[in-house]
Write a protein that holds these residues in place. Structure first.
Motif, mmCIF file in Angstrom:
data_model
loop_
_atom_site.group_PDB
_atom_site.id
_atom_site.type_symbol
_atom_site.label_atom_id
_atom_site.label_comp_id
_atom_site.label_asym_id
_atom_site.label_seq_id
_atom_site.Cartn_x
_atom_site.Cartn_y
_atom_site.Cartn_z
ATOM 1 N N ALA A 143 0.815 -1.217 0.000
ATOM 2 C CA ALA A 143 0.000 0.000 0.000
ATOM 3 C C ALA A 143 0.846 1.264 0.000
ATOM 4 N N SER A 144 2.079 1.160 0.464
ATOM 5 C CA SER A 144 2.931 2.354 0.518
ATOM 6 C C SER A 144 3.394 2.786 -0.867
ATOM 7 N N ALA A 145 3.221 1.912 -1.856
ATOM 8 C CA ALA A 145 3.686 2.244 -3.207
ATOM 9 C C ALA A 145 2.618 2.946 -4.037
ATOM 10 N N LEU A 146 1.411 3.115 -3.491
ATOM 11 C CA LEU A 146 0.311 3.682 -4.257
ATOM 12 C C LEU A 146 0.175 5.195 -4.011
ATOM 13 N N ASP A 147 -0.355 5.878 -5.009
ATOM 14 C CA ASP A 147 -0.570 7.329 -4.918
ATOM 15 C C ASP A 147 -1.957 7.586 -4.335
ATOM 16 N N TRP A 148 -2.054 7.606 -3.013
ATOM 17 C CA TRP A 148 -3.345 7.739 -2.346
ATOM 18 C C TRP A 148 -3.981 9.097 -2.567
ATOM 19 N N ALA A 149 -3.183 10.102 -2.817
ATOM 20 C CA ALA A 149 -3.745 11.441 -3.029
ATOM 21 C C ALA A 149 -4.580 11.512 -4.297
ATOM 22 N N ALA A 150 -4.348 10.599 -5.234
ATOM 23 C CA ALA A 150 -5.067 10.649 -6.506
ATOM 24 C C ALA A 150 -6.405 9.918 -6.463
ATOM 25 N N PHE A 151 -6.625 9.058 -5.473
ATOM 26 C CA PHE A 151 -7.802 8.179 -5.492
ATOM 27 C C PHE A 151 -9.130 8.880 -5.177
ATOM 28 N N PRO A 152 -9.192 9.844 -4.243
ATOM 29 C CA PRO A 152 -10.501 10.450 -3.946
ATOM 30 C C PRO A 152 -11.197 11.043 -5.169
ATOM 31 N N ALA A 153 -10.417 11.552 -6.147
ATOM 32 C CA ALA A 153 -11.038 12.147 -7.333
ATOM 33 C C ALA A 153 -11.774 11.108 -8.159
ATOM 34 N N LEU A 154 -11.430 9.817 -7.987
ATOM 35 C CA LEU A 154 -12.110 8.773 -8.749
ATOM 36 C C LEU A 154 -13.579 8.649 -8.351
ATOM 37 N N HIS A 155 -13.892 9.066 -7.125
ATOM 38 C CA HIS A 155 -15.300 9.030 -6.697
ATOM 39 C C HIS A 155 -16.146 9.960 -7.572
ATOM 40 N N ASP A 156 -15.627 11.159 -7.856
ATOM 41 C CA ASP A 156 -16.359 12.085 -8.730
ATOM 42 C C ASP A 156 -16.495 11.505 -10.140
ATOM 43 N N GLU A 157 -15.444 10.817 -10.605
ATOM 44 C CA GLU A 157 -15.514 10.193 -11.924
ATOM 45 C C GLU A 157 -16.563 9.089 -11.943
ATOM 46 N N THR A 158 -16.675 8.364 -10.830
ATOM 47 C CA THR A 158 -17.687 7.311 -10.747
ATOM 48 C C THR A 158 -19.093 7.902 -10.823
ATOM 49 N N GLU A 159 -19.321 9.025 -10.161
ATOM 50 C CA GLU A 159 -20.625 9.690 -10.255
ATOM 51 C C GLU A 159 -20.934 10.070 -11.703
ATOM 52 N N ARG A 160 -19.922 10.558 -12.411
ATOM 53 C CA ARG A 160 -20.140 10.940 -13.811
ATOM 54 C C ARG A 160 -20.462 9.718 -14.662
ATOM 55 N N LEU A 161 -19.685 8.628 -14.481
ATOM 56 C CA LEU A 161 -19.878 7.440 -15.309
ATOM 57 C C LEU A 161 -21.211 6.747 -15.022
ATOM 58 N N THR A 162 -21.668 6.796 -13.768
ATOM 59 C CA THR A 162 -22.920 6.120 -13.413
ATOM 60 C C THR A 162 -24.137 7.030 -13.516
ATOM 61 N N GLY A 163 -23.899 8.333 -13.702
ATOM 62 C CA GLY A 163 -25.025 9.266 -13.763
ATOM 63 C C GLY A 163 -25.708 9.465 -12.429
ATOM 64 N N ILE A 164 -25.020 9.133 -11.349
ATOM 65 C CA ILE A 164 -25.581 9.286 -9.998
ATOM 66 C C ILE A 164 -24.857 10.447 -9.323
ATOM 67 N N ASP A 165 -25.501 11.601 -9.300
ATOM 68 C CA ASP A 165 -24.894 12.791 -8.696
ATOM 69 C C ASP A 165 -25.212 12.848 -7.206
ATOM 70 N N ASP A 166 -24.310 13.462 -6.459
ATOM 71 C CA ASP A 166 -24.504 13.655 -5.012
ATOM 72 C C ASP A 166 -24.835 12.332 -4.328
ATOM 73 N N ALA A 167 -24.019 11.332 -4.588
ATOM 74 C CA ALA A 167 -24.237 10.022 -3.979
ATOM 75 C C ALA A 167 -24.090 10.105 -2.468
ATOM 76 N N ASP A 168 -24.864 9.269 -1.782
ATOM 77 C CA ASP A 168 -24.819 9.247 -0.325
ATOM 78 C C ASP A 168 -23.577 8.493 0.154
ATOM 79 N N ASP A 169 -23.007 8.946 1.284
ATOM 80 C CA ASP A 169 -21.928 8.229 1.977
ATOM 81 C C ASP A 169 -20.833 7.766 1.022
ATOM 82 N N PRO A 170 -20.043 8.681 0.489
ATOM 83 C CA PRO A 170 -18.979 8.282 -0.442
ATOM 84 C C PRO A 170 -17.971 7.348 0.222
#
Length: 400
Positions: free
Chosen positions: A312-339
């Protein structure tokens, strides 16, 4: 001084109520209990002081000086009434006197408040002539002499002049800095000023919220905005928060883990109990602190532990939270509960474990969907989502 402290405590009490309503900060809850205690004690002391303060006799030195200057005289009691207060079971009374000075000003009426010994009460009824001392030649305040010289006792008993004075004008002198008994008189305007000062100082930490309250005139709206800002400040989805949290966890668990689960307000890590172990434990980061919470509730198959490990120390953790916004875009589910999302290898019996995946899931009241990413942010798989979303289209294509 007690009244000043009471005014300050009232101001801080009001501020604690408003500050708690606007922010919910523990500081204001603590301040509420401190200030309400201080205000209660202050009110009690103020009431006691009001009842007894003005009833305390004049300083002996001041009385002695007035006597030495020849201001001992006689006064007739024209009225006496109980104030309803008492000190040591002795009533506090207001005594109306008609004073006949021996020099200077002519007869005048004045009122004094003092503690009256029950044994002396009969001798202070209207018509009684008392020995008094005028404390200041230019002011009306007098002190009743409880132990006059025998000569003055005889004068009081034989007096006709004071008894025959029908009436006199009241002498109302301006209030001065200190009363006849030496108590400092503070102008009334000082107390509301002190209350405002206490209110303002106590509310200073919530000054931004107070400003928004003035603009919106809605405590609920300001509180909701404050809570949202506070949550965002500590959210693992706020840039810069996740990487330090994971670093703190890996310092306890070690870098090789089975799973990292990221929630809005905390992060959990599943890792071998010790190096080479086939059992797993949990570590959690919440409220700024990483802790070991104990064994995992569900233990994996022993062989799956080693197969699921990744660094886990080899991964870029700072980049992962933005993927949640991308998931909302790809699924068409805006303002998802409990990210939330989790990072793990996909381990299937008989197959080679996958590279670590960032697995996201979103839902609202009507739909849910999921997108898997590589640790480089590339989409690996997706399903669900709102109709006509990219995720729904991809799932339909895979099923065709």
């Amino acid at each position: 001084m007690i009244r000043c402290l009471f005014a300050l405590s009232l101001g801080t009490l009001a501020a604690s109520v408003l500050g708690d309503a606007l922010t919910g900060a523990p500081f204001y809850r603590t301040l509420f209990f401190v200030s309400i205690t201080a205000a209660s004690v202050g009110l009690t002391l103020v009431l006691i002081g009001s009842a007894a303060g003005s009833a305390v006799g004049a300083p002996p030195k001041k009385v002695a000086q007035a006597k030495a200057e020849g201001r001992t005289t006689l006064a007739r009691v024209t009225g006496i009434r109980a104030t309803g207060s008492s000190v040591n079971d002795q009533p506090v009374c207001e005594i109306e006197l008609l004073v006949v000075p021996r020099q200077g000003r002519g007869p005048y009426r004045t009122t004094l408040r003092r503690i009256v010994n029950l044994a002396r009460l009969p001798s202070m009824q209207p018509g009684a002539v008392l020995v008094v001392t005028q404390l200041d030649a230019d002011r009306p305040e007098v002190a009743i002499d409880d132990a006059p010289d025998p000569d003055w006792v005889r004068r009081a008993a034989d007096d006709r002049q004071v008894r025959e004075v029908a009436t006199a004008e009241p002498w109302e002198a301006p209030r001065r800095g200190r009363s006849a008994n030496g108590i400092l008189h503070i102008p009334f305007v000082v107390f509301p000023v002190l209350a405002v000062v206490g209110f303002g100082v106590a509310l200073y930490p919530a000054w931004d919220e107070v400003g928004r309250l003035v603009q919106t005139r809605s405590i609920d709206a300001v509180r909701a905005e404050h809570d949202a800002a506070a949550a965002a400040e500590t959210s693992m989805f706020t840039p810069g928060n996740l990487a330090p949290a994971v670093d703190a966890l890996l310092a306890l668990s070690g870098p090789d883990v089975v799973q990292v689960y990221v929630y809005d307000q905390h992060v959990s890590v599943t890792a071998p109990t010790s190096h080479g172990a086939t059992t797993t434990d949990e570590w959690e980061f919440a409220d700024g602190e990483a802790t070991h919470t104990g064994p995992s509730l569900i233990q994996p198959e022993p062989e799956d532990v080693s197969r699921g490990l990744f660094d886990a120390s080899a991964l870029d953790w700072a980049a992962f939270p933005a993927l949640h916004d991308e998931t909302e875009r790809l699924t068409g589910i805006d303002d998802a509960d409990d990210p939330s999302f989790f990072v793990e290898r996909q381990v299937i019996t008989g197959e080679k474990p996958s590279a670590p995946l960032v697995r996201t899931y979103v839902e609202d009241a009507y739909h849910d969907g999921s997108v898997d990413y590589s640790v480089d942010g590339e989409v690996v798989d997706m399903w669900g989502g709102a109709p006509s979303s990219e995720a729904a289209a991809a799932e339909e294509q895979d099923g065709a």
